[in-house]
Scaffold this active site. Structure first.
Site, PDB file in Angstrom:
ATOM      1  N   HIS A   1       0.834  -1.200   0.000  1.00  0.00           N
ATOM      2  CA  HIS A   1       0.000   0.000   0.000  1.00  0.00           C
ATOM      3  C   HIS A   1       0.872   1.256   0.000  1.00  0.00           C
ATOM      4  CE1 HIS A   1      -2.924  -2.948   1.546  1.00  0.00           C
ATOM      5  NE2 HIS A   1      -3.833  -2.135   1.076  1.00  0.00           N
TER       6      HIS A   1
ATOM      7  N   ASP B   1      -5.041  -6.507  -7.491  1.00  0.00           N
ATOM      8  CA  ASP B   1      -5.207  -5.753  -6.265  1.00  0.00           C
ATOM      9  C   ASP B   1      -5.420  -4.300  -6.678  1.00  0.00           C
ATOM     10  OD1 ASP B   1      -5.306  -5.098  -3.568  1.00  0.00           O
ATOM     11  OD2 ASP B   1      -3.442  -6.107  -3.060  1.00  0.00           O
TER      12      ASP B   1
END
Length: 375
Positions: free
Chosen positions: A224, A294
Site C-alpha cells: 500500500h 489488487d
C-alpha cells in the site's frame, strides 16, 4: 433485515437469462459493455441516488463490480458504505437495480483485523485466519465461515475478497503475518483451511478470492505504501496453496500482488507481469478462472507507472478485472478514465478485441455460475 434483495436479484437474473437466450454467447454485447465488465470500483455513499457518480458508472460504463468499505481513508472518516445491516442491504439492492448484468459486490471480510462488517455496526465478531490455522479444527473453521456466509448472503454481498492464502514465511510481515491474516507457515495447513472456508462460503452462494498471488507472506513491507521487493525472501512453496486449490477446482477468483520478484520477472511487479500471471498462474498452474488485480491505486503501482501504462500492462499480463478501490486516493472519474483508456488501447492495437473477449467470458461465466446469469 429486508428480504426483497433476494427477489430483486432473481428478477435481474431472469431478465438477463431471457435476453440472452435469443443470442449466442456474447453476440449483441458491445465492446463498451465487455470493457465495463472488466472494471471494479469503490465509491462513496451509505445510499445511492441518481446523482451519485457510481450510478453513471453502472448505467453508462457497465462496470462489472463494486467494493464496499467501512472507512474512507482519504477523508479520514468512518463514513463510507457501511453503518448497519439494513442500510447495507438496501444499498446493495439499489446498486443492483441499476445494473443490466448483476454486479459483483465485493468486500474484504477476512475476519479479525481485516473485517469491514464490524460489531460496532451490529455484526457478529469475527476471528482471524491465524486463529483458525492455529486451531486446525475443521468444525471451527466451518463455524466461522458459516457466520460470514450467512451474513454476506443476507446483505446481498456476493463476493468475499478472501481467503488470504499467503504462507506465513515472515511472521512480522506488517501487512500479512503481523496482523494475523495468514492461516499458517505450513502451505498444506493454509490449503486445507482455505478449502474448508471456500467450500462453506460456496454453500451460501458466495464467490471467494484467493490472495495475493504469487505470495505476499514473505514480504517485509506493505505494498500500500510503495514497491515491495521480495526477491531475496520469496519461496516457491508460496505457490502450493494456489496449486492445491486450483487442482481441487475450488478457486473462483485469484487476486494479484503488487510485489516485485526478480527471480520471476526482472522488470515488472506481479500485477503487471505476463511471465507471472500468464506464465505461472495460467500455464503452469492451469488456472482458467478470473484474475483480479489488487487495487491499482495503491502506491506500489500508482507512483511508479502512469494510469495508461498500468492498465495496458495488467491486461497484457492476463488480468481480467481491474480494481480501483478509490480508498487510498479518491477519483470520481476513475471509471470513465479507465474505460476510455482501455478502448483507446484497443483502437491503437495495443490490446486486441480477442483479449477483451477472453476476460469478458471469464467474468460472465463466473456470474452465470453464482449470480443467476444464464446463456
Amino acid at each position: 433485515m429486508k428480504k426483497s434483495v433476494h427477489f430483486s436479484l432473481l428478477v435481474i437474473g431472469v431478465l438477463f437469462i431471457f435476453a440472452s437466450c435469443s443470442q449466442s454467447q456474447s453476440s449483441g454485447i458491445t465492446l463498451d459493455e465487455k470493457i465495463g465488465q472488466m472494471i471494479k470500483v469503490g465509491f462513496r455513499g451509505l445510499t445511492v441516488a441518481e446523482d451519485n457518480p457510481i450510478v453513471q458508472d453502472i448505467r453508462k460504463y457497465h462496470i462489472g463490480g463494486v467494493v464496499l468499505f467501512d472507512y474512507d481513508v482519504p477523508r479520514d472518516t468512518a463514513v463510507r458504505n457501511i453503518s448497519s445491516a439494513d442500510q447495507v442491504q438496501e444499498l446493495v439492492q439499489d446498486l443492483q437495480s441499476y445494473a443490466d448484468i448483476p454486479l459483483i459486490v465485493a468486500i474484504d471480510q477476512e475476519g479479525g483485523r481485516v473485517a469491514r462488517l464490524k460489531p460496532k455496526y451490529g455484526f457478529e465478531k469475527s476471528v482471524s485466519a491465524q486463529y483458525l490455522g492455529g486451531l486446525q479444527n475443521p468444525d471451527s473453521t466451518r463455524k466461522y465461515a458459516r457466520q460470514t456466509g450467512e451474513t454476506l448472503s443476507e446483505l446481498g454481498i456476493n463476493t468475499n475478497l478472501a481467503p488470504v492464502v499467503d504462507v506465513n514465511i515472515n511472521a512480522e510481515n506488517p501487512v500479512i503475518g503481523g496482523i494475523e491474516r495468514s492461516f499458517s507457515e505450513d502451505p498444506e495447513v493454509v490449503s486445507r483451511q482455505a478449502r474448508i472456508y471456500i467450500e462453506t462460503l460456496h454453500d451460501y452462494g458466495i464467490i471467494t478470492t484467493l490472495k495475493h498471488f504469487p505470495g505476499h507472506g514473505s514480504s517485509k513491507e506493505d505494498s500500500h505504501l510503495g514497491v515491495v521487493d521480495v526477491t531475496e525472501y520469496w519461496q516457491e512453496e508460496e505457490l502450493i496453496p494456489y496449486r492445491n486449490l486450483i487442482e481441487s477446482e475450488t478457486a473462483d477468483i485469484i487476486m494479484t500482488a503488487h510485489i516485485f520478484n526478480a527471480r520471476l520477472d526482472s522488470v515488472y511487479p506481479a500485477t503487471l507481469s505476463k511471465p507471472i500471471i500468464t506464465g505461472i498462474l495460467r500455464d503452469s498452474l492451469g488456472f482458467e478462472g478470473v484474475v483480479m488485480s489488487d487495487d491499482l491505486q495503491m502506491k506500489a503501482i500508482r507512483t511508479q507507472y502512469g494510469l495508461k501504462e498500468t492498465i495496458k500492462m495488467s491486461i497484457q499480463a492476463g488480468v481480467d478485472m481491474l480494481s480501483f478501490a478509490n480508498n487510498s486516493i479518491f477519483d470520481a472519474e476513475i471509471v470513465a478514465k479507465a474505460h476510455g483508456i482501455i478502448k483507446e488501447l484497443v483502437d491503437e492495437g495495443e490490446i486486441s478485441e480477442e483479449r477483451i473477449e477472453e476476460s469478458y467470458e471469464r467474468i460472465i461465466s463466473l456470474k452465470r455460475k453464482y449470480l443467476m446469469v444464464g446463456e
